[in-house]
Design a protein around this motif. Structure first.
Motif, short mmCIF file in Angstrom:
data_model
loop_
_atom_site.label_atom_id
_atom_site.label_comp_id
_atom_site.label_asym_id
_atom_site.label_seq_id
_atom_site.Cartn_x
_atom_site.Cartn_y
_atom_site.Cartn_z
N LEU A 129 0.84 -1.21 0.00
CA LEU A 129 0.00 0.00 0.00
C LEU A 129 0.87 1.26 0.00
O LEU A 129 0.61 2.21 -0.75
CB LEU A 129 -0.92 0.00 1.22
N LEU A 130 1.92 1.28 0.82
CA LEU A 130 2.83 2.43 0.86
C LEU A 130 3.53 2.61 -0.48
O LEU A 130 3.73 3.74 -0.94
CB LEU A 130 3.85 2.26 1.99
N PHE A 131 3.90 1.51 -1.12
CA PHE A 131 4.53 1.57 -2.45
C PHE A 131 3.56 2.18 -3.46
O PHE A 131 3.95 3.02 -4.28
CB PHE A 131 4.97 0.17 -2.88
N ALA A 132 2.28 1.82 -3.39
CA ALA A 132 1.27 2.38 -4.30
C ALA A 132 1.13 3.89 -4.09
O ALA A 132 1.06 4.65 -5.05
CB ALA A 132 -0.07 1.68 -4.10
N VAL A 133 1.13 4.33 -2.82
CA VAL A 133 1.04 5.76 -2.53
C VAL A 133 2.28 6.47 -3.08
O VAL A 133 2.18 7.52 -3.73
CB VAL A 133 0.90 6.01 -1.01
N TYR A 134 3.45 5.89 -2.85
CA TYR A 134 4.70 6.46 -3.38
C TYR A 134 4.63 6.57 -4.90
O TYR A 134 5.01 7.60 -5.48
CB TYR A 134 5.89 5.59 -2.94
N LEU B 296 2.45 9.48 -6.01
CA LEU B 296 3.16 10.74 -5.81
C LEU B 296 4.26 10.91 -6.86
O LEU B 296 4.45 12.01 -7.40
CB LEU B 296 3.75 10.82 -4.41
N LEU B 297 4.97 9.85 -7.16
CA LEU B 297 6.06 9.90 -8.14
C LEU B 297 5.54 10.28 -9.53
O LEU B 297 6.09 11.15 -10.19
CB LEU B 297 6.80 8.56 -8.18
N VAL B 298 4.45 9.64 -9.95
CA VAL B 298 3.87 9.94 -11.26
C VAL B 298 3.39 11.39 -11.30
O VAL B 298 3.63 12.12 -12.27
CB VAL B 298 2.72 8.96 -11.59
N TRP B 299 2.72 11.83 -10.25
CA TRP B 299 2.23 13.21 -10.19
C TRP B 299 3.40 14.21 -10.23
O TRP B 299 3.35 15.22 -10.92
CB TRP B 299 1.39 13.39 -8.92
N LEU B 300 4.47 13.89 -9.52
CA LEU B 300 5.65 14.75 -9.52
C LEU B 300 6.31 14.80 -10.89
O LEU B 300 6.58 15.87 -11.43
CB LEU B 300 6.67 14.26 -8.47
N VAL B 301 6.58 13.64 -11.46
CA VAL B 301 7.31 13.58 -12.73
C VAL B 301 6.52 14.22 -13.86
O VAL B 301 7.05 15.02 -14.63
CB VAL B 301 7.68 12.12 -13.08
N PHE C 27 14.08 8.27 -6.62
CA PHE C 27 13.96 6.85 -6.93
C PHE C 27 14.57 5.93 -5.88
O PHE C 27 14.45 4.71 -5.97
CB PHE C 27 14.54 6.54 -8.32
N VAL C 28 15.21 6.47 -4.85
CA VAL C 28 15.71 5.62 -3.75
C VAL C 28 14.57 4.83 -3.12
O VAL C 28 14.70 3.61 -2.92
CB VAL C 28 16.49 6.46 -2.71
N PRO C 29 13.42 5.44 -2.80
CA PRO C 29 12.32 4.65 -2.24
C PRO C 29 11.85 3.54 -3.18
O PRO C 29 11.44 2.47 -2.71
CB PRO C 29 11.20 5.68 -2.02
N PHE C 30 11.91 3.77 -4.49
CA PHE C 30 11.52 2.73 -5.44
C PHE C 30 12.36 1.47 -5.19
O PHE C 30 11.83 0.36 -5.09
CB PHE C 30 11.71 3.22 -6.88
N GLY C 31 13.67 1.66 -5.08
CA GLY C 31 14.56 0.53 -4.82
C GLY C 31 14.28 -0.14 -3.48
O GLY C 31 14.30 -1.36 -3.36
N ILE D 199 6.94 6.08 7.84
CA ILE D 199 7.30 7.45 8.22
C ILE D 199 7.65 8.27 6.98
O ILE D 199 7.19 9.41 6.81
CB ILE D 199 8.45 7.45 9.24
N GLY D 200 8.46 7.71 6.10
CA GLY D 200 8.86 8.41 4.87
C GLY D 200 7.68 8.75 3.98
O GLY D 200 7.59 9.86 3.44
N THR D 201 6.74 7.82 3.84
CA THR D 201 5.58 8.06 2.99
C THR D 201 4.66 9.11 3.60
O THR D 201 4.16 9.99 2.89
CB THR D 201 4.82 6.73 2.73
N VAL D 202 4.45 9.04 4.91
CA VAL D 202 3.62 10.06 5.58
C VAL D 202 4.26 11.43 5.41
O VAL D 202 3.58 12.42 5.08
CB VAL D 202 3.41 9.70 7.06
N LEU D 203 5.57 11.53 5.60
CA LEU D 203 6.26 12.81 5.42
C LEU D 203 6.17 13.30 3.98
O LEU D 203 6.00 14.50 3.73
CB LEU D 203 7.72 12.70 5.87
N ALA D 204 6.27 12.38 3.02
CA ALA D 204 6.16 12.76 1.60
C ALA D 204 4.77 13.29 1.28
O ALA D 204 4.62 14.28 0.55
CB ALA D 204 6.50 11.58 0.70
#
Length: 194
Positions: A16-21, A24-29, A72-76, A154-159
């Motif tokens: 689920l966190l990966f999906a949220v990330y 956000l990544l698609v929206w950002l890029v 892309f660090v979170p992607f990895g 924590i990282g996803t909530v902060l993002a």
């Protein structure tokens, strides 16, 4: 990579966190956190020479390259946690494929410059994320999945919070859709990272 994997609810939370990330990544890029739009062709550029100026495109700045890698660090990290049996190069290949898809989408939608440098930096960032999980597995062993799941949460909530703050701020990094000046938009950040 080892054979450890998140179990039950931990794996579901990580997915689920990966999906949220990814959202956000698609929206950002593609839209730099603006309302989604389709360009008129002015931004439809392809830069095939990495790092250097080519055609109408300037050389990439160190800030752009570092930002692309960092995003892309979170992607990895997520790939390493969700597919722990994969060799590192499979995770990098998936990240490179996702990055390529985003670069193609930028071209098709005419919402940004498609750049080989971005592909390289994004893949390097994903490799760094995979490395973070590999180091965590060495140090934390059986606790790796639990600790990394907390870090991801924590990282996803902060993002999400940072994205919300950016969206309500007057700053704008996407080019105006109609070619008119947009308050807060700066031509010096027109391309932006990714």
């Amino acid at each position: 990579m080892g054979e450890h994997s998140p179990q039950g609810g931990g794996r579901a939370l990580t997915a689920l966190l990966f999906a949220v990330y990814l959202l956000l990544l698609v929206w950002l890029v593609l839209w730099k956190f603006e309302v989604p739009w389709v360009g008129g062709g002015v931004l439809r550029q392809v830069k095939l020479v990495p790092f250097l100026p080519s055609g109408d495109a300037d050389a990439n700045t160190a800030r752009e390259i570092v930002a692309n890698a960092a995003f892309f660090v979170p992607f990895g990290i997520y790939v390493a946690l969700l597919a722990p049996a994969w060799r590192w190069w499979k995770g990098v290949a998936v990240a490179a494929g996702a990055s390529l898809a985003l670069e193609v989408a930028q071209y098709v939608l005419a919402v940004g410059s498609s750049d080989v440098t971005d592909l390289i930096a994004n893949s390097a960032g994903a490799l760094a994320g995979i490395g973070v999980v590999a180091l965590a597995r060495r140090r934390l062993q059986a606790r790796t999945e639990v600790v990394m799941a907390r870090v991801c949460l924590i990282g996803t909530v902060l993002a999400v919070l940072a994205t919300a703050l950016f969206v309500v701020s007057p700053l704008r990094y996407a080019p105006p859709q109609d070619g008119a000046a947009t308050p807060g938009y700066s031509a010096t950040v027109e391309r932006g990272p990714l």
